[in-house]
Design an enzyme around this catalytic site. Structure first.
Site, short mmCIF file in Angstrom:
data_model
loop_
_atom_site.label_atom_id
_atom_site.label_comp_id
_atom_site.label_asym_id
_atom_site.label_seq_id
_atom_site.Cartn_x
_atom_site.Cartn_y
_atom_site.Cartn_z
N GLU A 115 0.42 -1.03 -0.16
CA GLU A 115 -0.31 -0.48 -0.30
C GLU A 115 0.84 1.05 -0.29
O GLU A 115 1.63 1.17 0.97
CB GLU A 115 -0.75 0.07 1.64
CG GLU A 115 -1.48 -0.95 2.35
CD GLU A 115 -1.85 -0.90 3.23
OE1 GLU A 115 -1.91 -0.50 4.16
OE2 GLU A 115 -2.13 -2.14 3.09
N LYS A 117 2.34 4.64 1.42
CA LYS A 117 2.30 4.96 2.49
C LYS A 117 1.96 6.28 2.68
O LYS A 117 3.19 7.01 1.95
CB LYS A 117 3.59 4.88 3.56
CG LYS A 117 3.86 5.06 4.87
CD LYS A 117 5.23 4.71 5.14
CE LYS A 117 5.45 5.41 7.24
NZ LYS A 117 5.37 6.15 6.90
N ASP A 119 1.76 10.45 3.87
CA ASP A 119 2.17 10.82 4.55
C ASP A 119 1.80 12.06 5.87
O ASP A 119 1.69 13.00 4.97
CB ASP A 119 3.68 11.74 3.66
CG ASP A 119 4.33 12.23 3.96
OD1 ASP A 119 4.65 11.94 5.96
OD2 ASP A 119 5.48 13.26 4.18
N TYR A 229 -6.48 1.94 6.98
CA TYR A 229 -5.73 0.85 6.57
C TYR A 229 -5.45 -0.43 7.44
O TYR A 229 -4.97 -1.49 7.60
CB TYR A 229 -4.57 1.57 6.24
CG TYR A 229 -3.71 2.35 7.38
CD1 TYR A 229 -3.68 1.99 8.30
CD2 TYR A 229 -3.39 3.22 6.56
CE1 TYR A 229 -3.00 2.73 9.70
CE2 TYR A 229 -2.71 4.57 7.63
CZ TYR A 229 -2.65 3.81 8.83
OH TYR A 229 -1.91 5.24 9.57
N LYS A 317 10.98 2.95 2.05
CA LYS A 317 10.25 4.43 2.09
C LYS A 317 11.15 4.30 0.86
O LYS A 317 12.03 3.83 0.32
CB LYS A 317 11.62 5.01 3.55
CG LYS A 317 11.16 5.10 4.41
CD LYS A 317 9.86 5.49 4.65
CE LYS A 317 10.23 6.72 5.23
NZ LYS A 317 10.40 7.07 6.65
N CYS A 411 12.28 48.81 -0.47
CA CYS A 411 11.82 48.01 -1.41
C CYS A 411 12.70 47.99 -2.21
O CYS A 411 13.15 48.89 -3.01
CB CYS A 411 10.46 49.20 -2.27
SG CYS A 411 9.81 47.53 -3.56
N CYS A 414 10.94 49.95 -5.79
CA CYS A 414 10.28 51.28 -5.42
C CYS A 414 11.51 52.37 -4.40
O CYS A 414 11.51 53.46 -4.37
CB CYS A 414 9.16 51.33 -5.29
SG CYS A 414 8.53 51.15 -3.70
N CYS A 429 5.76 46.63 0.88
CA CYS A 429 6.29 47.92 0.61
C CYS A 429 4.52 47.81 0.45
O CYS A 429 3.56 47.30 -0.10
CB CYS A 429 7.27 47.26 -1.09
SG CYS A 429 6.77 49.14 -1.96
N CYS A 434 3.66 50.94 -6.24
CA CYS A 434 4.87 50.22 -6.04
C CYS A 434 4.94 49.12 -7.69
O CYS A 434 4.04 48.48 -7.91
CB CYS A 434 5.15 49.29 -5.41
SG CYS A 434 7.09 47.96 -5.57
S1 IVH Z 1 0.22 0.48 8.98
C1 IVH Z 1 0.54 -1.48 12.88
N1 IVH Z 1 -0.97 0.99 6.11
O1 IVH Z 1 3.01 5.01 9.30
C2 IVH Z 1 1.01 -1.10 11.42
N2 IVH Z 1 0.66 3.20 8.63
O2 IVH Z 1 5.21 4.50 10.18
C3 IVH Z 1 0.57 0.71 11.62
N3 IVH Z 1 1.03 4.88 7.21
O3 IVH Z 1 1.44 5.43 11.76
C4 IVH Z 1 0.02 1.34 10.73
N4 IVH Z 1 0.64 4.69 5.61
O4 IVH Z 1 1.05 6.70 10.27
C5 IVH Z 1 0.19 1.72 7.72
N5 IVH Z 1 -0.75 2.31 4.64
C6 IVH Z 1 -0.65 1.92 5.52
C7 IVH Z 1 0.23 3.84 6.05
C8 IVH Z 1 0.36 4.13 7.83
C9 IVH Z 1 0.44 5.89 6.32
C10 IVH Z 1 1.22 5.51 8.77
C11 IVH Z 1 1.11 5.65 10.55
C12 IVH Z 1 2.05 5.05 10.47
C13 IVH Z 1 3.13 4.77 10.17
C14 IVH Z 1 3.87 4.69 10.74
#
Ligand code: IVH
Length: 671
Positions: A115, A117, A119, A229, A317, A411, A414, A429, A434
């Site tokens: 999945e 991740k 942010d 998730y 990551k 400025c 001007c 300014c 200006c």
């Molecule tokens: S699973 C025990 N799935 O990543 C499993 N986490 O670094 C925990 N996060 O605290 C989470 N996308 O905030 C999971 N598809 C995803 C995610 C995800 C983002 C974040 C989440 C977690 C952090 C861990």
């Protein structure tokens, strides 16, 4: 006592609105027009105002945010909210799998789910008998903060679960990520820069800052989103694996990320990683990697958790979109509102395929906070299409020859003295004449967020100003083809195009025109609100501050700014000139519109306009636009190369509209 029929009406309204919310925010496939939705919403609000006892925790009216809180209460999570271990390479991922197999004492192939991740910010949502009762932050993993009213404002979080009562568990605890899309983030920072407030460093911080607002009404104004998730306890859900959990959660009305992939073995996992990495910059939100989970819940159970993280999942990551370079010089730019922004000129550096040579330093406080100096080696980062920024200096690399960044007192354009109002981060300014501000204002007026005049982008407006053809907004409408055609780099054709675009722009809506003027604190949304309530330009110009404050959504600053702007005689003179050049504000289209009730689906290429323009046009005429084929579609517009969908539409006897017919429908052809 509330009469039973009123009670019933409120229940029905709640259900209908919740249904339409889900169609709109989760499925991205609305089935009613906005005006109709607004009507339902207002009706519910009226009923609840008259009979406050009708208000239920799952009422969609709660999404607007209630009274501010005094502080956040603590919530103890029933199951700890764990973190994830990270891997950074294929080799580390392979080690993860080896460990799994050792632990399971098995050599069987493992099925994973991969999945994106997100942010954002992890949240926990507790539903009792299908109704959202508590929402909390992760906190330290054991105890989080109760942010229920704030989370209720997030439109993609269901207040009430869908489906038959018998299918909804007594209690359900789900986890997900709340985030702010790139666009919402950029807009928020623009507003903050305007208001002289400190900027958010990235969408993640902005999402966190938005959720941790004691006043949920502030949260409600931020376009937050949420993908779920996980279930806190996979033993409590009627699913045997993570992949089933996703479909089950979607069925209950949650939004789940569409880029989730079931992977048979590590090769699949790697392929999906490569795919997501490629998609990364095109997504509407930021992702910082991919989460790989063992799909089977019984295997997850056997693997269990350490105190910090589950053993059955890992975050792979993405490489950081960061680089180091040096600050060679600092330039000070004057913006549309006079705000002076320091910009670092960098030694050009390639960041993931994009050469970066400028980065914003935001303002004086940011320079001080980060302790930046000219000559510093710095860490910079690029987040999607967000302007690159300097994260921090690499202090270890200092030689002692670095120089302080000195903010000018006058400025740079001007020479008027600069002003930094108390309590604001922005230095401005304040000279209304200006030239730098004027130029930016003209660029804004002609640009996409303004009148959107084709052919009058930034470069061309700069040229027109430096050639002396345009000094003020009315001058745009006085441009003649011959003047333009003579300019460097122009020709008959391009001149003709611009003149035609200007002619077209003269027929405009009040909202667009107001927004294009670039009045401080009056962006597109505020302009649309004012236009909707006041109808005519005369009414806007005559409005008092109180008139404006009476409009829901218009604040003190915007109201004061509008009154200030229109009370200036030179503004009035400018507006008169624009109108005498033939600008016409079209009356607002109300209630029943020409295409109300019709549902359009576009497929294939249209020859004479882009699909997004076509969609915009029919929406403005009151129709809905969908992307999925269903029997609700009343007009299936098939352009060239319409392909498979066309065949399906024909099979299902859905009326197919050709491009020509489409033009007739929208009134753009004689026939
Ligand atoms: S699973 C025990 N799935 O990543 C499993 N986490 O670094 C925990 N996060 O605290 C989470 N996308 O905030 C999971 N598809 C995803 C995610 C995800 C983002 C974040 C989440 C977690 C952090 C861990």
């Amino acid at each position: 006592m509330v009469p039973e029929e009123i009670r019933e009406q409120a229940r029905e309204l709640r259900d209908r609105i919740n249904y339409h919310n889900h169609r709109y925010y989760v499925l991205d496939d609305p089935v009613i027009a906005d005006v109709e939705y607004d009507r339902l919403f207002r009706r519910l609000q009226e009923l609840e105002l008259e009979y406050p006892e009708l208000i239920t925790p799952d009422s969609p009216s709660r999404r607007v945010g209630g009274a501010p809180l005094a502080g956040f209460e603590e919530v103890r999570h029933v199951h700890p909210m764990l973190s994830l271990d990270n891997v950074f390479s294929e080799a580390e991922l392979a080690e993860f799998e080896e460990k799994l197999k050792r632990y399971l004492k098995s050599t069987e192939p493992i099925t994973y789910i991969a999945e994106p991740k997100m942010d954002g910010l992890a949240v926990e949502l507790v539903y009792e008998r299908g109704v959202l009762v508590t929402g909390a932050t992760r906190g330290d993993g054991l105890v989080g903060e109760n942010i229920t009213p704030q989370l209720k404002t997030v439109q993609s979080i269901p207040l009430k679960l869908q489906g038959h009562e018998s299918a909804v568990p007594e209690q359900l605890v789900v986890r997900g990520e709340v985030f702010l899309g790139r666009e919402g983030f950029a807009a928020l920072n623009r507003q903050r820069a305007e208001a002289g407030e400190p900027l958010f460093a990235n969408p993640r911080n902005a999402a966190a800052g938005s959720l941790r607002q004691l006043d949920p009404k502030v949260t409600a104004r931020r376009p937050l989103d949420c993908f779920v998730y996980a279930a806190a306890d996979s033993g409590t859900v009627p699913c045997a694996r993570q992949s089933e959990l996703f479909s089950w959660l979607a069925g209950l009305g949650f939004a789940v990320n569409p880029y989730i992939k079931l992977c048979h073995g590590l090769d699949d996992v790697q392929a999906h990683y490569a795919h997501l990495l490629e998609l990364r910059d095109t997504l509407a939100y930021e992702i910082d990697g991919m989460v790989v989970k063992v799909d089977d819940f019984s295997l997850q159970q056997r693997l269990g958790n350490t105190t910090r993280a589950p053993r059955w999942a890992v975050a792979w990551k993405f490489p950081a979109v960061q680089a180091t370079t040096t600050i060679e010089k600092v330039e000070f730019q004057v913006g549309r509102t006079g705000a002076v922004t320091p910009v670092a000129l960098l030694k050009p550096v390639n960041v993931e395929g994009v050469v970066v040579q400028r980065a914003t330093l935001h303002n004086q406080d940011e320079i001080k906070r980060k302790d930046l100096r000219i000559g510093d080696t710095v860490l910079i980062q690029r987040a999607g299409d967000v302007i690159p920024e300097v994260v921090k200096p690499v202090v270890e690399k200092r030689t002692g020859n670095e120089q302080a960044i000195i903010f000018p007192e006058t400025c740079p354009v001007c020479s008027h003295p600069l002003l930094r109002p108390e309590g604001e981060a922005v230095t401005r300014c304040v000279n209304p004449h200006c030239p730098a501000q004027r130029l930016q204002n003209l660029i804004y007026f002609a640009g996409k967020s303004g009148m959107d005049i084709e052919g009058l982008g930034k470069k061309n407006v700069e040229q027109l100003v430096s050639e002396g053809l345009v000094a003020d907004i009315p001058d745009f409408f006085r441009l003649r083809k011959d003047d333009l055609a003579r300019l460097d780099g122009w020709g008959e054709k391009s001149a003709e195009k611009v003149v035609a675009a200007l002619e077209k722009a003269k027929q405009t809506s009040l909202a667009r025109f107001l927004g294009a003027l670039g009045i401080r604190y009056v962006g597109e949304v505020t302009a649309a609100l004012v236009a909707r309530h006041l109808d005519t330009l005369d009414a806007v110009m005559a409005a008092t501050k109180d008139d404006l404050l009476a409009i829901e959504g218009i604040g003190e600053q915007a109201a004061a700014s509008l009154v200030d702007y229109f009370s200036d005689p030179s503004t009035r003179d400018m507006i008169d000139q624009i109108l005498s050049e033939g600008l016409t504000i079209l009356p607002p289209v109300e209630g029943e519109q020409p295409l109300t009730g019709r549902v359009f689906l576009f497929t294939g290429t249209l020859n004479s306009m882009g699909r997004s323009e076509a969609k915009q046009i029919v929406k403005e005429l009151g129709a809905q636009v969908v992307s999925g084929l269903s029997n609700r579609v009343t007009d299936f517009v098939a352009g060239e190369k319409a392909g498979g969908k066309l065949k399906k539409a024909q099979e299902r006897n859905i009326p197919v509209v050709s491009e020509d017919e489409f033009f007739k429908i929208i009134g753009r052809s004689e026939g």
